[in-house]
Design an enzyme around this catalytic site. Structure first.
Site, PDB file in Angstrom:
ATOM      1  CG  HIS A   1      -2.031   1.190   1.300  1.00 21.36           C
ATOM      2  ND1 HIS A   1      -2.361   1.750   0.091  1.00 21.36           N
ATOM      3  CD2 HIS A   1      -3.125   1.167   2.076  1.00 21.36           C
ATOM      4  CE1 HIS A   1      -3.275   2.706   0.620  1.00 21.36           C
ATOM      5  NE2 HIS A   1      -3.710   2.136   1.540  1.00 21.36           N
TER       6      HIS A   1
ATOM      7  CG  HIS B   1      -2.994   1.883  -8.998  1.00 19.69           C
ATOM      8  ND1 HIS B   1      -4.589   1.905  -8.907  1.00 19.69           N
ATOM      9  CD2 HIS B   1      -2.447   2.681  -8.085  1.00 19.69           C
ATOM     10  CE1 HIS B   1      -4.749   2.287  -7.627  1.00 19.69           C
ATOM     11  NE2 HIS B   1      -3.465   2.934  -7.203  1.00 19.69           N
TER      12      HIS B   1
ATOM     13  CG  ASP C   1       3.933   4.633  -4.168  1.00 22.02           C
ATOM     14  OD1 ASP C   1       3.889   5.492  -3.387  1.00 22.02           O
ATOM     15  OD2 ASP C   1       3.414   3.746  -4.159  1.00 22.02           O
TER      16      ASP C   1
END
Ligand code: COA
Length: 466
Positions: free
Chosen positions: A307, A346, A402
């Protein structure tokens, strides 16, 4: 060439232009309309595809790569808004007036001053704890202390250090009301139409949200400082939320550019649909527990590497690759070993993540001055090209939020083990908004599990078991 604040706005608007060019404007079917409950939908493991509630807070269109908070496009918020304004928007459902924004910003700044909570925090070995575990602990201490004491008493500067309150944290008796003022009471949350500037802290629930948004930042900063053997700092009156967070974390007044970039990062991470940590917060709140415990659950869920922790992995992966010319070989080996490339793919986005569209060029802008970061950024671009060429069309794998955020944080001198705490500092506003919205029409979460175990087992006494 010296970069300016206008360059950041330009970068965001260019990213918006690219995103709009590559997507069209139709909402994803069946994901943006009201429902007649109960509904039928196809659910996969991990509740994939399940619809748990309706919301007006945020919308993610994974097919097209859209992220919308309360109707506003993330690109516009990053270009023109601030984290304070975005948090107000998420919580209250509308952009604030100038007076509301000023009151709200002052409220947050005041509530970043939590010497007693920080004092308690430092009675634990936070410097050697996992930063997310320490942050989780911090919200427990805020529940114990901040609610009753920090903003009620006239705390003096550096009280966190000079306090003679030596009691063990979890044994301290709450001061003030004996019944928790932060407990949810169904129906008490005020609809936005009744929120007046002077009313901003008029409901206990809303007040707890303000405490949390401000306090989690201060606790996260104190954890960073403690890990360097330094004392917590108090917020400065002339800095924004993002500026104060950076200042309290690094001990250095951020440049206007750093302050603005952190502001954009906080806006970008503030909300993102029914992700695991948001859902965890909502599940805890749905028991009519309290919001400090609910937000603590969000922090716990966010701490996992699937996460919130991927950007840490991205930075160490880029370091291992070393340079752009090493990318092709590294990627070939990774694919042969069936490894997932960190910072790509994702669950929801099957298009370019809009947050990566913004963070990518911002990372590039910050990396220009520093040779080590420049190499890392160029390595990242080469890897992006390689992964998208192989997996973009076939598997819809693109960079996610990220992939570039670690480079941005590193350019500000933030140690990589604190990256997930930055995520939490921002996301606490989304968690609070979603919890408050859900609780208005609360129903305790209770999905089912299908039992696939055995029946009719005969109980064998301990002494007879072989
Ligand atoms: N690198 C290479 N291949 C990837 C990939 C990646 N980062 N992410 C997904 N894939 C491939 C899978 O191998 C799988 O291929 P297959 O169909 O041949 O088996 C396919 O894409 C679907 O992947 P899956 O793991 O089922 O997707 P998911 O929706 O369950 O997982 C993530 C989403 C984010 C967990 C996953 O993409 C991932 O682990 N990414 C890396 C970690 C990361 O960056 N996390 C931060 C998310 S914001």
């Amino acid at each position: 060439m010296e970069q300016t604040l206008d360059d950041i706005t330009r970068i965001v608007l260019e990213a918006k232009e690219r995103a709009y060019r590559e997507t069209d404007n139709e909402p994803e079917p069946n994901m943006a309309s009201s429902l007649n409950w109960p509904i039928e939908c196809t659910v996969g493991p991990g509740l994939e595809g399940a619809i748990a509630c309706e919301t007006r807070i945020g919308y993610v269109n994974g097919a097209k790569g859209w992220l919308i908070y309360r109707g506003y496009d993330i690109f516009d918020l990053c270009a023109y808004s601030s984290f304070e304004e975005t948090s107000f928007l998420l919580l209250h459902g509308k952009l604030p007036s100038a007076t509301e924004l000023e009151t709200f910003s002052k409220t947050l700044r005041r509530r970043m001053f939590i010497p007693k909570t920080q004092r308690l925090l430092l009675s634990f070995p936070v410097e050697s704890m996992n930063p997310m575990a320490a942050l989780r602990l911090g919200t427990n201490l805020m529940r114990q202390k901040q609610t009753y004491q920090d903003h009620l008493s006239e705390s003096s500067s550096q009280e966190a250090l000079h306090s003679d309150d030596d009691s063990i944290a979890m044994e301290t008796v709450p001061e003030g009301k004996q019944h928790p003022v932060f407990q949810f009471l169904k129906g008490l949350f005020r609809p936005v139409s009744t929120v007046e500037p002077t009313d901003l802290v008029s409901s206990d629930e809303t007040e707890s949200c303000y405490n949390l948004i401000a306090g989690v930042a201060s606790v996260a900063a104190a954890i960073g400082r403690a890990r360097e053997g330094r004392i917590p700092l108090e917020p400065l009156p002339d800095l924004s939320f993002a500026g104060n967070y950076l200042y309290m974390l690094t001990g250095r007044r951020p440049t206007p550019l750093e302050e603005r970039i952190m502001d954009v990062c906080l806006i970008l991470h503030a909300d993102h649909g029914m992700n695991a940590s948001t859902f965890a917060s909502m599940v805890v709140a749905s028991t009519l527990s309290d919001i400090y415990l609910a937000i603590g659950a969000g922090i716990s869920a966010l701490s996992g590497p699937l996460h919130g922790g991927a950007n840490v992995e991205v930075v160490s992966m880029l370091e291992r690759i070393g340079k752009p010319s090493a990318v092709k070989k590294w990627y070939r080996t990774a694919m042969e070993q069936k490894k997932k490339v960190m910072g790509f793919g994702h669950r929801v986005y099957k298009a370019y993540d809009p947050r990566a569209r913004i963070l990518g060029p911002l990372a590039g802008m910050l990396a220009t001055e520093n040779p080590e970061l420049k190499t890392m950024y160029q390595t990242a671009l080469a890897l992006e090209q390689e992964v998208v060429a192989h997996l973009g069309d076939s598997k819809k794998i693109f960079p996610n939020v990220d992939f570039f955020s670690g480079i941005v944080y590193r350019s500000m001198g933030i140690p990589s083990d604190l990256y997930t705490t930055i995520f939490a500092v921002s996301r606490v506003s989304g968690w609070c908004a979603r919890v408050m919205e859900y609780i208005e029409h609360n129903r305790i979460f209770r999905p089912r599990a299908l039992y696939t175990g055995r029946f009719d087992e005969k109980y064998v006494p301990l002494q007879d078991r072989s």
